[in-house]
Design a protein around this motif. Structure first.
Motif, mmCIF file in Angstrom:
data_model
loop_
_atom_site.group_PDB
_atom_site.id
_atom_site.type_symbol
_atom_site.label_atom_id
_atom_site.label_comp_id
_atom_site.label_asym_id
_atom_site.label_seq_id
_atom_site.Cartn_x
_atom_site.Cartn_y
_atom_site.Cartn_z
ATOM 1 N N SER A 1 0.818 -1.218 0.000
ATOM 2 C CA SER A 1 0.000 0.000 0.000
ATOM 3 C C SER A 1 0.843 1.254 0.000
ATOM 4 O O SER A 1 0.361 2.339 -0.337
ATOM 5 N N ARG B 1 1.089 3.462 -3.112
ATOM 6 C CA ARG B 1 -0.008 4.391 -3.403
ATOM 7 C C ARG B 1 -0.056 5.562 -2.430
ATOM 8 O O ARG B 1 -0.474 6.661 -2.777
ATOM 9 N N SER B 2 0.389 5.332 -1.167
ATOM 10 C CA SER B 2 0.227 6.360 -0.140
ATOM 11 C C SER B 2 1.499 7.140 0.148
ATOM 12 O O SER B 2 1.445 8.304 0.526
ATOM 13 N N PRO C 1 0.732 2.804 7.573
ATOM 14 C CA PRO C 1 -0.480 2.079 7.171
ATOM 15 C C PRO C 1 -1.571 2.203 8.222
ATOM 16 O O PRO C 1 -1.306 2.187 9.416
ATOM 17 N N GLU D 1 -6.030 -0.566 6.154
ATOM 18 C CA GLU D 1 -5.110 -1.236 5.231
ATOM 19 C C GLU D 1 -4.695 -2.602 5.758
ATOM 20 O O GLU D 1 -4.547 -3.554 4.989
ATOM 21 N N MET E 1 -2.266 -5.222 -3.077
ATOM 22 C CA MET E 1 -2.538 -4.090 -2.193
ATOM 23 C C MET E 1 -2.500 -2.763 -2.950
ATOM 24 O O MET E 1 -3.100 -1.780 -2.529
ATOM 25 N N GLN E 2 -1.792 -2.718 -4.070
ATOM 26 C CA GLN E 2 -1.756 -1.502 -4.892
ATOM 27 C C GLN E 2 -3.066 -1.287 -5.638
ATOM 28 O O GLN E 2 -3.303 -0.206 -6.159
#
Length: 264
Positions: free
Chosen positions: A101, A104-105, A111, A115, A154-155
């Protein structure tokens, strides 16, 4: 969504390894790239992912250039599953998955609880929920591959690039990974994977491509591209493609023809 390669040339230094490669992949399709060692399969992936500069041509998504400089935008479009991964620290499996993740963040954003929950659901979807609290460096190769797929998911990318996802796995784990490829494509994701085994394309892919030195790049429906003459030409061995009907399925397998006579 549509991923295209248009007359792609790539290589190292001034030397072209790939020349004039063109193909298109839609979301919901799985494309298997085959060919002997050293013909440029990894080079194609590295150039698609932006790790290598192109010598010519372009990669497009829905007619626009792939946004390599926009890391977050790129993460939403293309996920990557390497052959293997060895983290520098013995992370828990759930933590490794959540790391996906960050693409993306951002690395400075911790997280969230949401998430971690999403990571747990992805592991469950892949049949790997029992691994969530295991130490990543202590699980098997097949289990690691499932974790790497979960990390890429997760992306939430539209396309997933998988570099020999079954390398060094036993037969059972190979089939488990390939079954996930089938399911991910059916869920609407575009999959591009490499393999050294034509049977893998028969099992889980709708499209195939062959890279072979001195021969034109061939891409299309699996049954049209992976023919006996094409495989014989690419690998330099005589093969037969066998078919059998079993429970409503047509099972295909590629077998080599022995060099010696039946009498030995």
């Amino acid at each position: 969504m549509r991923l295209e390669a248009v007359e792609v040339r790539a290589g190292y230094g001034r030397r072209d390894v790939l020349g004039g490669v063109s193909f298109a992949l839609e979301t919901g399709e799985a494309l298997c790239l085959l060919g002997p060692n050293g013909v440029g399969k990894s080079t194609l992936f590295k150039s698609l992912l932006g790790f290598l500069p192109l010598h010519g041509g372009s990669f497009l998504i829905d007619g626009k250039g792939v946004p390599y400089r926009d890391r977050k935008g790129m993460a939403k479009l293309i996920g990557y599953v390497p052959q293997s991964h060895e983290p520098p620290f013995p992370f828990r499996v759930l933590d490794v998955v959540v790391m996906g993740s960050l693409a993306r963040s951002g690395i400075f954003s911790g997280p969230s609880r949401e998430e971690f929950g999403r990571a747990a659901r992805i592991l469950d979807r892949l049949g790997a929920s029992h691994l969530r609290d295991c130490v990543y460096t202590e699980i098997s190769g097949g289990e690691r591959q499932m974790v790497l797929i979960a990390r890429a998911l997760m992306q939430e990318p539209h396309f997933l690039v998988m570099d020999e996802p079954t390398a060094n796995l036993d037969f059972g784990n190979q089939m488990r990974v390939l079954q996930q490829v089938r399911l991910l494509a059916r869920s609407g994701m575009g999959i591009m994977m490499t393999s050294h085994v034509p049977d893998h394309a028969f099992f889980c892919c709708s499209r195939a491509a062959i890279l072979s030195p001195g021969l034109p790049f061939r891409v299309g429906a699996v049954e049209e591209v992976l023919t006996e003459p094409a495989l014989r030409e690419a690998y330099g061995i005589d093969v037969r493609i066998l078919r059998r009907r079993e429970g409503g399925w047509t099972i295909k397998t590629c077998v080599p023809v022995p060099w010696e006579s039946p009498e030995g």
